[in-house]
Design a protein around this motif. Structure first.
Motif, PDB file in Angstrom:
ATOM      1  N   ILE A 155      74.386  61.871  18.105  1.00  0.00           N
ATOM      2  CA  ILE A 155      74.212  61.203  19.391  1.00  0.00           C
ATOM      3  C   ILE A 155      75.354  61.652  20.289  1.00  0.00           C
ATOM      4  N   ILE A 156      74.982  62.187  21.447  1.00  0.00           N
ATOM      5  CA  ILE A 156      75.954  62.676  22.425  1.00  0.00           C
ATOM      6  C   ILE A 156      75.619  62.036  23.761  1.00  0.00           C
ATOM      7  N   VAL A 157      76.597  61.381  24.396  1.00  0.00           N
ATOM      8  CA  VAL A 157      76.391  60.785  25.714  1.00  0.00           C
ATOM      9  C   VAL A 157      77.105  61.679  26.731  1.00  0.00           C
ATOM     10  N   LEU A 158      76.373  62.077  27.778  1.00  0.00           N
ATOM     11  CA  LEU A 158      76.930  62.895  28.853  1.00  0.00           C
ATOM     12  C   LEU A 158      76.904  62.120  30.158  1.00  0.00           C
ATOM     13  N   ASP A 159      77.926  62.332  30.996  1.00  0.00           N
ATOM     14  CA  ASP A 159      77.880  61.773  32.345  1.00  0.00           C
ATOM     15  C   ASP A 159      77.067  62.711  33.243  1.00  0.00           C
ATOM     16  N   LYS A 160      76.946  62.367  34.519  1.00  0.00           N
ATOM     17  CA  LYS A 160      76.114  63.152  35.435  1.00  0.00           C
ATOM     18  C   LYS A 160      76.638  64.568  35.648  1.00  0.00           C
ATOM     19  N   GLN A 161      77.923  64.788  35.402  1.00  0.00           N
ATOM     20  CA  GLN A 161      78.516  66.121  35.553  1.00  0.00           C
ATOM     21  C   GLN A 161      78.447  66.917  34.255  1.00  0.00           C
ATOM     22  N   GLY A 162      77.861  66.323  33.211  1.00  0.00           N
ATOM     23  CA  GLY A 162      77.711  67.020  31.939  1.00  0.00           C
ATOM     24  C   GLY A 162      78.896  66.894  30.997  1.00  0.00           C
ATOM     25  N   LYS A 163      79.828  66.002  31.298  1.00  0.00           N
ATOM     26  CA  LYS A 163      80.987  65.791  30.426  1.00  0.00           C
ATOM     27  C   LYS A 163      80.612  64.856  29.273  1.00  0.00           C
ATOM     28  N   VAL A 164      81.091  65.178  28.085  1.00  0.00           N
ATOM     29  CA  VAL A 164      80.835  64.359  26.904  1.00  0.00           C
ATOM     30  C   VAL A 164      81.650  63.076  26.995  1.00  0.00           C
ATOM     31  N   LEU A 165      80.956  61.941  26.908  1.00  0.00           N
ATOM     32  CA  LEU A 165      81.602  60.626  26.910  1.00  0.00           C
ATOM     33  C   LEU A 165      81.706  60.050  25.505  1.00  0.00           C
ATOM     34  N   PHE A 166      80.784  60.457  24.633  1.00  0.00           N
ATOM     35  CA  PHE A 166      80.699  59.899  23.284  1.00  0.00           C
ATOM     36  C   PHE A 166      79.977  60.906  22.415  1.00  0.00           C
ATOM     37  N   VAL A 167      80.411  61.028  21.168  1.00  0.00           N
ATOM     38  CA  VAL A 167      79.699  61.877  20.216  1.00  0.00           C
ATOM     39  C   VAL A 167      79.904  61.333  18.808  1.00  0.00           C
ATOM     40  N   LYS A 168      78.819  61.267  18.050  1.00  0.00           N
ATOM     41  CA  LYS A 168      78.901  60.860  16.646  1.00  0.00           C
ATOM     42  C   LYS A 168      77.712  61.440  15.899  1.00  0.00           C
ATOM     43  N   GLU A 169      77.989  61.919  14.699  1.00  0.00           N
ATOM     44  CA  GLU A 169      76.919  62.354  13.806  1.00  0.00           C
ATOM     45  C   GLU A 169      76.689  61.280  12.759  1.00  0.00           C
ATOM     46  N   ILE A 177      76.282  51.131  18.988  1.00  0.00           N
ATOM     47  CA  ILE A 177      75.081  51.053  19.833  1.00  0.00           C
ATOM     48  C   ILE A 177      75.418  50.283  21.107  1.00  0.00           C
ATOM     49  N   LYS A 178      76.106  49.151  20.963  1.00  0.00           N
ATOM     50  CA  LYS A 178      76.514  48.359  22.132  1.00  0.00           C
ATOM     51  C   LYS A 178      77.428  49.185  23.039  1.00  0.00           C
ATOM     52  N   GLN A 179      78.359  49.911  22.439  1.00  0.00           N
ATOM     53  CA  GLN A 179      79.279  50.757  23.202  1.00  0.00           C
ATOM     54  C   GLN A 179      78.513  51.812  24.000  1.00  0.00           C
ATOM     55  N   VAL A 180      77.517  52.449  23.389  1.00  0.00           N
ATOM     56  CA  VAL A 180      76.739  53.480  24.077  1.00  0.00           C
ATOM     57  C   VAL A 180      75.950  52.878  25.238  1.00  0.00           C
ATOM     58  N   ILE A 181      75.320  51.744  25.018  1.00  0.00           N
ATOM     59  CA  ILE A 181      74.544  51.089  26.082  1.00  0.00           C
ATOM     60  C   ILE A 181      75.459  50.717  27.251  1.00  0.00           C
ATOM     61  N   GLU A 182      76.631  50.172  26.951  1.00  0.00           N
ATOM     62  CA  GLU A 182      77.591  49.819  28.014  1.00  0.00           C
ATOM     63  C   GLU A 182      78.101  51.068  28.726  1.00  0.00           C
ATOM     64  N   MET A 183      78.314  52.136  27.992  1.00  0.00           N
ATOM     65  CA  MET A 183      78.799  53.388  28.571  1.00  0.00           C
ATOM     66  C   MET A 183      77.766  53.969  29.545  1.00  0.00           C
ATOM     67  N   ILE A 184      76.499  53.919  29.147  1.00  0.00           N
ATOM     68  CA  ILE A 184      75.434  54.410  30.022  1.00  0.00           C
ATOM     69  C   ILE A 184      75.407  53.568  31.296  1.00  0.00           C
ATOM     70  N   SER A 185      75.396  52.244  31.142  1.00  0.00           N
ATOM     71  CA  SER A 185      75.349  51.338  32.299  1.00  0.00           C
ATOM     72  C   SER A 185      76.494  51.601  33.262  1.00  0.00           C
ATOM     73  N   ALA A 186      77.691  51.785  32.718  1.00  0.00           N
ATOM     74  CA  ALA A 186      78.878  51.999  33.560  1.00  0.00           C
ATOM     75  C   ALA A 186      78.864  53.355  34.256  1.00  0.00           C
ATOM     76  N   SER A 187      78.111  54.305  33.722  1.00  0.00           N
ATOM     77  CA  SER A 187      78.097  55.666  34.276  1.00  0.00           C
ATOM     78  C   SER A 187      76.974  55.928  35.258  1.00  0.00           C
ATOM     79  N   LEU A 188      76.036  54.994  35.383  1.00  0.00           N
ATOM     80  CA  LEU A 188      74.893  55.214  36.294  1.00  0.00           C
ATOM     81  C   LEU A 188      75.320  55.235  37.744  1.00  0.00           C
TER      82      LEU A 188
END
Length: 188
Positions: A155-169, A177-188
Motif C-alpha cells: 500500500i502506497i499513498v501519494l499526494d497530488k504531486q506524486g510524493k510518497v506519504l505512506f508505504v507498507k508491504e 488503516i485509520k492513519q491512511v484514511i486520515e492521511m487521504i482526508s488531510a491531503s485532499l
C-alpha cells in the motif's frame, strides 16, 4: 589463530550480520516520488462502450490526485491482505475529482496456470469499480522496478504531486488503516 580459522570466523561474522540485518523490501521512500515505471504489456484496463481494453500505463499518469496504490501479486491471498483498507476507502466516499485508487496486479506473480483467471478477475473488478484505475502488469515491471515482495500486497499513498506519504508491504492493521484514511482526508 591460523589463516583458515580467521577466514572462517570472518565468514561466520558476515553471515550473522546479514542474517540479523533488516531486509529492505522495497525501494520506496516517504517524501520522494515512486521510481518511474511503464507497463506496456497488458497495461491499464479501460471500459469502452461495454468492452474491456488495455492501454499503455505509466506511473507518471498518477499526478494531480491523492492516490492509494495497491500493488498486489496475482493471487487471491494477496488481494485479501488489504481488503479492509479498500472497504474503508469505499466507505469514506472520497471525491473522485481529487482521489483515486490504483490497483496494480502483478500477473507475473500468479500461481502457475492461473494467468487467465487473474486477467478475467482484474477485468471483473474494473467493471465493478469503474472509477478505480486497474493495471494488469503481465511481466511484473512495477514489482521489479519498485523492489516489491513476492506473494504480497503493498500500500502506497501519494499526494497530488506524486510524493510518497505512506508505504507498507503486507497487511495493514486497524491503526494503519485509520492513519491512511486520515492521511487521504488531510491531503485532499
Amino acid at each position: 589463530m591460523g589463516y583458515t580459522m580467521r577466514i572462517q570466523k570472518s565468514l561466520l561474522t558476515l553471515a550473522l550480520t546479514l542474517a540479523s540485518a533488516p531486509l529492505l523490501a522495497h525501494n520506496l521512500t516517504v517524501g520522494n516520488t515512486v521510481p518511474k515505471v511503464d507497463v506496456p504489456s497488458h497495461g491499464e484496463i479501460v471500459i469502452d462502450q461495454g468492452d474491456t481494453a488495455y492501454v499503455f500505463w505509466s506511473s507518471e499518469k498518477m499526478l494531480g490526485k491523492v492516490r492509494v496504490i495497491q500493488a498486489i501479486a496475482g493471487r487471491s491471498s494477496s488481494k485479501e491482505m488489504n481488503a479492509p483498507l479498500m472497504s474503508a476507502i469505499t466507505a469514506a466516499k472520497f471525491p473522485e475529482e481529487q482521489y483515486q485508487t490504483t490497483t496494480v496486479i502483478n500477473q507475473d506473480d500468479a500461481l502457475w496456470g492461473t494467468g487467465g483467471f487473474v486477467k478475467s478477475s482484474a477485468e471483473s473488478s474494473k467493471e465493478e469499480f469503474p472509477w478505480s484505475s486497474m493495471v494488469l502488469d503481465e511481466e511484473g515491471a512495477v514489482a521489479n522496478t519498485w523492489g516489491l515482495q513476492e506473494e504480497s500486497s503493498a500500500i502506497i499513498v501519494l499526494d497530488k504531486q506524486g510524493k510518497v506519504l505512506f508505504v507498507k508491504e503486507g497487511s495493514l492493521n486497524d491503526s494503519e488503516i485509520k492513519q491512511v484514511i486520515e492521511m487521504i482526508s488531510a491531503s485532499l
